[in-house]
Enzyme design. Structure first.
Site, PDB file in Angstrom:
ATOM      1  N   SER A 106       6.434   4.193   2.201  1.00  0.00           N
ATOM      2  CA  SER A 106       5.077   3.643   2.192  1.00  0.00           C
ATOM      3  C   SER A 106       5.104   2.122   2.208  1.00  0.00           C
ATOM      4  O   SER A 106       4.320   1.481   2.917  1.00  0.00           O
ATOM      5  CB  SER A 106       4.313   4.111   0.950  1.00  0.00           C
ATOM      6  OG  SER A 106       4.196   5.510   0.960  1.00  0.00           O
ATOM      7  N   TYR A 107       6.017   1.540   1.453  1.00  0.00           N
ATOM      8  CA  TYR A 107       6.143   0.085   1.394  1.00  0.00           C
ATOM      9  C   TYR A 107       6.508  -0.470   2.768  1.00  0.00           C
ATOM     10  O   TYR A 107       5.888  -1.415   3.263  1.00  0.00           O
ATOM     11  CB  TYR A 107       7.199  -0.284   0.350  1.00  0.00           C
ATOM     12  CG  TYR A 107       7.427  -1.765   0.211  1.00  0.00           C
ATOM     13  CD1 TYR A 107       6.542  -2.557  -0.503  1.00  0.00           C
ATOM     14  CD2 TYR A 107       8.537  -2.366   0.791  1.00  0.00           C
ATOM     15  CE1 TYR A 107       6.756  -3.922  -0.635  1.00  0.00           C
ATOM     16  CE2 TYR A 107       8.758  -3.731   0.661  1.00  0.00           C
ATOM     17  CZ  TYR A 107       7.860  -4.500  -0.049  1.00  0.00           C
ATOM     18  OH  TYR A 107       8.072  -5.845  -0.168  1.00  0.00           O
ATOM     19  N   CYS A 108       7.504   0.135   3.410  1.00  0.00           N
ATOM     20  CA  CYS A 108       7.938  -0.331   4.730  1.00  0.00           C
ATOM     21  C   CYS A 108       6.849  -0.130   5.780  1.00  0.00           C
ATOM     22  O   CYS A 108       6.632  -0.994   6.629  1.00  0.00           O
ATOM     23  CB  CYS A 108       9.228   0.382   5.146  1.00  0.00           C
ATOM     24  SG  CYS A 108      10.643  -0.080   4.128  1.00  0.00           S
TER      25      CYS A 108
END
Length: 110
Positions: free
Chosen positions: A8-10
């Site tokens: 999700s962060y990437c």
């Protein structure tokens, strides 16, 4: 970075990059300047208290100093990329093989 958070962060970072490119294009005929700040893994408490002291992360003061130096020395820059973020930001431009190797290494340590 916990395994469940990394994708999700990437994906969010990729979405922000695409958004700033589109926004910059859409606003090119105006006086609005869109500058993307692309941080590496930085010593903050964003993900956990451990991140603030992680030796793999860039110290926050160093990140701020380098980013501000780039802003001052390159006033027309569209992206502010400190040197530590270059392997990730430019992996695809190097080659598909380098990009895949970096992806594997990044995710293995995340």
């Amino acid at each position: 970075m916990p395994f469940t958070v990394a994708p999700s962060y990437c994906a969010t970072k990729a979405a922000i990059h695409s958004y700033t490119q589109s926004l910059r294009y859409q606003l090119k005929a105006t006086n609005v300047e869109v500058i993307e700040l692309i941080p590496p893994y930085v010593q903050t408490r964003l993900m956990s208290d451990q991140q603030a002291n992680d030796p793999r992360a860039m110290p926050l003061d160093e990140f701020i100093d380098e980013a501000m130096s780039i802003l001052k020395s390159q006033p027309d820059a569209k992206e502010i990329c400190v040197k530590r973020v270059h392997p990730l930001r430019f992996a695809a431009e190097q080659s598909q093989q380098n990009s895949e190797q970096f992806f594997e290494q990044f995710n293995a340590t995340a």
